[in-house]
Design a protein around this motif. Structure first.
Motif, PDB file in Angstrom:
ATOM      1  N   HIS A 119      -5.648  -6.945   5.614  1.00 23.81           N
ATOM      2  CA  HIS A 119      -4.366  -6.655   5.500  1.00 23.81           C
ATOM      3  C   HIS A 119      -3.879  -5.987   7.134  1.00 23.81           C
ATOM      4  CE1 HIS A 119      -4.342  -6.711   1.130  1.00 23.81           C
ATOM      5  NE2 HIS A 119      -5.606  -6.099   1.169  1.00 23.81           N
ATOM      6  N   PRO A 120      -3.837  -6.974   7.971  1.00 22.36           N
ATOM      7  CA  PRO A 120      -3.829  -6.651   9.333  1.00 22.36           C
ATOM      8  C   PRO A 120      -2.479  -5.827   9.830  1.00 22.36           C
ATOM      9  CG  PRO A 120      -3.432  -9.040   9.196  1.00 22.36           C
ATOM     10  CD  PRO A 120      -4.278  -8.521   7.753  1.00 22.36           C
ATOM     11  N   GLU A 121      -1.551  -6.121   8.618  1.00 18.82           N
ATOM     12  CA  GLU A 121      -0.177  -5.122   8.969  1.00 18.82           C
ATOM     13  C   GLU A 121      -0.432  -3.526   8.643  1.00 18.82           C
ATOM     14  OE1 GLU A 121      -0.204  -6.469   4.417  1.00 18.82           O
ATOM     15  OE2 GLU A 121      -1.062  -7.170   6.483  1.00 18.82           O
ATOM     16  N   VAL A 122      -1.489  -3.336   8.038  1.00 15.28           N
ATOM     17  CA  VAL A 122      -1.648  -1.950   7.829  1.00 15.28           C
ATOM     18  C   VAL A 122      -2.031  -1.269   9.157  1.00 15.28           C
ATOM     19  CG1 VAL A 122      -3.228  -0.251   6.693  1.00 15.28           C
ATOM     20  CG2 VAL A 122      -2.542  -2.392   5.352  1.00 15.28           C
ATOM     21  N   HIS A 123      -1.096  -0.177   9.190  1.00 12.99           N
ATOM     22  CA  HIS A 123      -1.313   0.681  10.377  1.00 12.99           C
ATOM     23  C   HIS A 123      -1.705   2.006   9.961  1.00 12.99           C
ATOM     24  CE1 HIS A 123       0.476   3.599  13.493  1.00 12.99           C
ATOM     25  NE2 HIS A 123      -0.146   2.781  14.344  1.00 12.99           N
ATOM     26  N   ASN A 124      -1.331   2.501   8.878  1.00 12.49           N
ATOM     27  CA  ASN A 124      -1.674   3.833   8.621  1.00 12.49           C
ATOM     28  C   ASN A 124      -2.047   4.144   7.226  1.00 12.49           C
ATOM     29  OD1 ASN A 124       0.980   4.732   7.542  1.00 12.49           O
ATOM     30  ND2 ASN A 124       1.357   4.106   9.521  1.00 12.49           N
ATOM     31  N   MET A 125      -2.323   5.214   6.576  1.00 18.73           N
ATOM     32  CA  MET A 125      -2.462   5.393   5.112  1.00 18.73           C
ATOM     33  C   MET A 125      -1.165   5.286   4.341  1.00 18.73           C
ATOM     34  SD  MET A 125      -5.609   6.145   3.977  1.00 18.73           S
ATOM     35  CE  MET A 125      -7.346   6.257   4.441  1.00 18.73           C
ATOM     36  N   GLY A 126      -0.144   5.482   4.952  1.00 19.95           N
ATOM     37  CA  GLY A 126       1.243   5.063   4.240  1.00 19.95           C
ATOM     38  C   GLY A 126       1.415   3.523   4.068  1.00 19.95           C
ATOM     39  N   ASP A 127       0.821   2.891   5.036  1.00 20.88           N
ATOM     40  CA  ASP A 127       0.954   1.227   4.860  1.00 20.88           C
ATOM     41  C   ASP A 127       0.224   1.048   3.685  1.00 20.88           C
ATOM     42  OD1 ASP A 127       2.918   1.097   6.703  1.00 20.88           O
ATOM     43  OD2 ASP A 127       1.381   0.409   8.333  1.00 20.88           O
ATOM     44  N   ALA A 128      -1.044   1.512   3.543  1.00 17.75           N
ATOM     45  CA  ALA A 128      -2.215   1.373   2.630  1.00 17.75           C
ATOM     46  C   ALA A 128      -1.575   1.721   1.210  1.00 17.75           C
ATOM     47  CB  ALA A 128      -3.476   1.791   2.931  1.00 17.75           C
ATOM     48  N   GLY A 129      -0.986   2.978   1.121  1.00 22.95           N
ATOM     49  CA  GLY A 129      -0.381   3.428   0.086  1.00 22.95           C
ATOM     50  C   GLY A 129       0.596   2.371  -0.659  1.00 22.95           C
ATOM     51  N   TYR A 130       1.341   1.808   0.273  1.00 24.21           N
ATOM     52  CA  TYR A 130       2.483   0.947  -0.151  1.00 24.21           C
ATOM     53  C   TYR A 130       1.929  -0.533  -0.788  1.00 24.21           C
ATOM     54  CZ  TYR A 130       6.364  -2.431  -0.453  1.00 24.21           C
ATOM     55  OH  TYR A 130       7.311  -3.269  -0.843  1.00 24.21           O
ATOM     56  N   ILE A 131       0.800  -0.882  -0.215  1.00 21.02           N
ATOM     57  CA  ILE A 131       0.062  -2.146  -0.739  1.00 21.02           C
ATOM     58  C   ILE A 131      -0.623  -1.777  -2.158  1.00 21.02           C
ATOM     59  CG2 ILE A 131      -1.987  -3.559  -0.776  1.00 21.02           C
ATOM     60  CD1 ILE A 131      -1.388  -3.620   2.327  1.00 21.02           C
ATOM     61  N   LEU A 132      -1.112  -0.651  -2.352  1.00 19.33           N
ATOM     62  CA  LEU A 132      -1.879  -0.232  -3.628  1.00 19.33           C
ATOM     63  C   LEU A 132      -0.950   0.367  -4.550  1.00 19.33           C
ATOM     64  CD1 LEU A 132      -4.732   2.111  -2.185  1.00 19.33           C
ATOM     65  CD2 LEU A 132      -4.835  -0.076  -3.152  1.00 19.33           C
ATOM     66  N   PHE A 133       0.184   1.238  -4.193  1.00 21.05           N
ATOM     67  CA  PHE A 133       1.316   2.071  -5.210  1.00 21.05           C
ATOM     68  C   PHE A 133       2.571   1.542  -4.997  1.00 21.05           C
ATOM     69  CE2 PHE A 133      -2.794   4.462  -4.924  1.00 21.05           C
ATOM     70  CZ  PHE A 133      -3.298   4.118  -5.971  1.00 21.05           C
ATOM     71  N   GLY A 134       2.927   0.875  -3.937  1.00 14.81           N
ATOM     72  CA  GLY A 134       4.491   0.724  -3.913  1.00 14.81           C
ATOM     73  C   GLY A 134       5.173   1.644  -2.979  1.00 14.81           C
ATOM     74  N   PRO A 135       6.353   1.775  -2.959  1.00 13.95           N
ATOM     75  CA  PRO A 135       7.303   2.605  -2.186  1.00 13.95           C
ATOM     76  C   PRO A 135       6.709   4.278  -2.370  1.00 13.95           C
ATOM     77  CG  PRO A 135       8.681   1.010  -3.060  1.00 13.95           C
ATOM     78  CD  PRO A 135       7.342   0.995  -3.809  1.00 13.95           C
ATOM     79  N   VAL A 136       6.537   4.815  -3.634  1.00 10.06           N
ATOM     80  CA  VAL A 136       5.956   5.963  -3.914  1.00 10.06           C
ATOM     81  C   VAL A 136       4.851   6.326  -3.129  1.00 10.06           C
ATOM     82  CG1 VAL A 136       5.508   7.596  -5.719  1.00 10.06           C
ATOM     83  CG2 VAL A 136       7.280   6.246  -5.983  1.00 10.06           C
ATOM     84  N   GLY A 137       3.766   5.229  -3.166  1.00  8.52           N
ATOM     85  CA  GLY A 137       2.242   5.381  -2.748  1.00  8.52           C
ATOM     86  C   GLY A 137       2.681   5.578  -1.049  1.00  8.52           C
ATOM     87  N   ARG A 138       3.494   4.673  -0.633  1.00  6.14           N
ATOM     88  CA  ARG A 138       3.656   4.611   0.935  1.00  6.14           C
ATOM     89  C   ARG A 138       4.005   6.489   1.301  1.00  6.14           C
ATOM     90  NH1 ARG A 138       7.736   0.561   3.374  1.00  6.14           N
ATOM     91  NH2 ARG A 138       9.217   1.686   1.963  1.00  6.14           N
ATOM     92  N   GLU A 139       5.048   6.693   0.726  1.00  3.46           N
ATOM     93  CA  GLU A 139       5.529   8.258   1.060  1.00  3.46           C
ATOM     94  C   GLU A 139       4.427   9.133   0.893  1.00  3.46           C
ATOM     95  OE1 GLU A 139       8.125   7.944   2.760  1.00  3.46           O
ATOM     96  OE2 GLU A 139       8.997   5.834   2.284  1.00  3.46           O
ATOM     97  N   ILE A 140       3.931   9.087  -0.104  1.00  2.00           N
ATOM     98  CA  ILE A 140       2.805  10.177  -0.450  1.00  2.00           C
ATOM     99  C   ILE A 140       1.822  10.162   0.539  1.00  2.00           C
ATOM    100  CG2 ILE A 140       1.105  11.174  -2.157  1.00  2.00           C
ATOM    101  CD1 ILE A 140       3.263  10.374  -4.500  1.00  2.00           C
ATOM    102  N   PHE A 141       1.025   9.163   0.743  1.00  2.00           N
ATOM    103  CA  PHE A 141      -0.060   8.958   1.636  1.00  2.00           C
ATOM    104  C   PHE A 141       0.614   8.961   3.024  1.00  2.00           C
ATOM    105  CE2 PHE A 141      -3.440   6.187  -0.445  1.00  2.00           C
ATOM    106  CZ  PHE A 141      -3.266   7.008  -1.669  1.00  2.00           C
ATOM    107  N   ALA A 142       1.820   8.630   3.512  1.00  2.00           N
ATOM    108  CA  ALA A 142       2.159   8.894   4.929  1.00  2.00           C
ATOM    109  C   ALA A 142       2.411  10.285   5.078  1.00  2.00           C
ATOM    110  CB  ALA A 142       3.631   8.173   5.128  1.00  2.00           C
ATOM    111  N   ALA A 143       3.102  11.108   4.139  1.00  2.00           N
ATOM    112  CA  ALA A 143       3.281  12.579   4.191  1.00  2.00           C
ATOM    113  C   ALA A 143       2.050  13.179   4.284  1.00  2.00           C
ATOM    114  CB  ALA A 143       4.140  12.972   3.022  1.00  2.00           C
ATOM    115  N   GLY A 144       1.182  12.981   3.349  1.00  2.00           N
ATOM    116  CA  GLY A 144      -0.318  13.425   3.639  1.00  2.00           C
ATOM    117  C   GLY A 144      -0.965  13.577   4.796  1.00  2.00           C
TER     118      GLY A 144
END
Length: 467
Positions: A119-144
């Protein structure tokens, strides 16, 4: 599903989608809807795209410099607390755990690198969280990630203040020294790319290594005559896990790997950097903790440098201070970079010297350090809160979430549930990795909260902005 935007489940060749060397992989895919075929052009873009004509180029790091960045970031956060863990549970269990967790961290790094390459578009854990769990995952992973990075900055400028206080014999108010170190950290974090910091990181890795070596020499030259050394120490769950958190979180640095790999010339070489990091960190952690504990014994402090004679403590802190400063700048840079890319991804402000781009970048760096400074100086229980953030986030970013990466890509890229069942060994390890992350999170949070309660009940909590 959030992942459907990649169309990986429609017979798209995995090998094409996994080519991070190409800024834009254009894949022609045949999708079947009933009895008709539609051709769809899929574009999988990496984070920074084609940089040939850009003023600011990010993808310039070699794997050797990424190794230096990783070593500088990880070794400083865990080295000086490990001998104290041996004093609590004994030399044997602590050493076994340190080596095991180093190997475990290498395994999870492999899963993380594979996920990034897929997934070359992944820049940080927030992007990875979006792929795994959608918008909620992105916000939680990025905030963390941001919270953990800022607490990391706070811990490092606090270590820098301790070093300055030791070197100056407490010649200035601690809050003043903290402010001085915070300002220096902010200034070092200002370059827009990690390549501008990489040579500083190489110096940082050298200096933290020298700090550890000098501390071992100082301990060996001045052994505690009444020291007590034990192979194992009987302890309850609370005491045992309190000691375990040292080696567990000594390896807590995986949350920056995606950002670093995104700025590599050849992301395919990322595992070389991970091998260097884990090989060096595991060996150095084990040797340092054993040597210092053997010569100082059960009275060893945390950080261990405070157990050395004054002259050796000053010499060791002088070298360690360089690492604290540069690593604090790296954490600041990371927190600012995550938000900056989130705001301006695929705009000219990322790659050009615009007034808006530079204004926001400087503000984000300043805000990261300012928040860390306020937390470190104004919150009496800051060190305990750092333990809570490590338990909540590092347990997942370094260990647990890697299992989800493997399960997700095996399901979506390798053939669904049949691949999950067929690759039973990998599936078992991935599930165990997730469970290990969950256990570290829950147990570590419990221990940290109990520490806060005990500190208040025993009157150990100080006051804000004190000298």
């Amino acid at each position: 599903m959030p992942h459907s935007r990649h169309w990986h489940d429609v017979h798209t060749p995995t090998s094409i989608l996994s080519m991070p060397g190409r800024p834009h992989s254009v894949v022609s895919t045949m999708l079947t809807y009933g009895d008709r075929m539609l051709e769809k052009e899929i574009v999988t873009a990496d984070v920074f795209g084609n940089e040939d004509e850009h003023e600011i180029k990010y993808k310039t790091l070699s794997w050797q410099l990424v190794s230096a960045l990783m070593v500088a970031e990880i070794v400083s956060t865990g080295l000086l607390t490990l001998p104290n863990a041996m004093a609590i549970v004994g030399i044997v269990p602590s050493l076994i755990l340190t080596i095991f967790l180093g190997i475990f961290a290498l395994y999870t790094a492999k899963l993380l690198v594979d996920f990034k390459l897929n997934h070359p578009e992944v820049h940080n854990m927030g992007d990875a969280g979006y792929i795994l769990f959608g918008p909620v995952g992105r916000e939680i992973f990025a905030a963390g990630s941001i919270i953990f990075a800022i607490f990391g900055v706070g811990a490092l400028i606090l270590s820098g203040q301790q070093a300055l206080s030791t070197l100056s014999n407490n010649g200035l108010c601690a809050s003043v020294l903290l402010a001085i170190f915070a300002i220096a950290t902010f200034l070092l974090a200002l370059p827009r790319t990690f390549s501008r910091l990489s040579w500083l990181a190489l110096a940082s890795a050298v200096f933290i290594t020298l700090c550890g070596i000098l501390a071992m020499v100082g301990a060996g030259a001045n052994p505690v005559s009444s020291r007590v050394i034990q192979a194992t120490v009987p302890s309850n769950f609370y005491e045992a896990f309190l000691a375990i958190t040292g080696p567990v979180f000594a390896y807590a640095g995986h949350f920056v790997f995606f950002v670093l790999i995104s700025e590599m010339r050849r992301p395919q070489d990322a595992m070389k950097a991970a091998w260097v990091l884990q090989g060096f960190a595991t060996t150095f952690f084990a040797v340092f903790s054993v040597v210092v504990y053997v010569y100082i014994g059960s009275t060893v402090a945390s950080p261990a440098l405070f157990s050395l004679p004054p002259i050796w403590a000053k010499i060791s802190f002088a070298f360690g201070m360089v690492n604290f400063l540069i690593t604090g700048a790296l954490y600041t840079h990371f927190a600012a970079k995550l938000l900056f890319v989130r705001f301006f991804r695929h705009t000219r402000h990322i790659h050009s010297h615009t007034v808006l781009g530079w204004s926001i970048w400087v503000f984000l760096c300043f805000a990261s350090v300012a928040v860390a400074f306020v937390l470190a100086s104004a919150v009496p229980i800051f060190s305990y809160l750092t333990g809570i953030t490590a338990s909540l986030f590092a347990s997942w970013y370094t260990y647990g979430v890697a299992g989800f990466f493997w399960l997700h890509d095996t399901f979506h890229l390798k053939g669904g549930m049949d691949a999950i069942k067929r690759r039973w060994l990998g599936t078992t390890l991935a599930v165990l990795t997730v469970l290990a992350g969950a256990f570290m999170c829950v147990a570590g949070t419990y221990v940290s909260i109990k520490l806060i309660a005990d500190a208040y009940s025993e009157g150990l909590v100080g006051k804000p902005f004190t000298c």
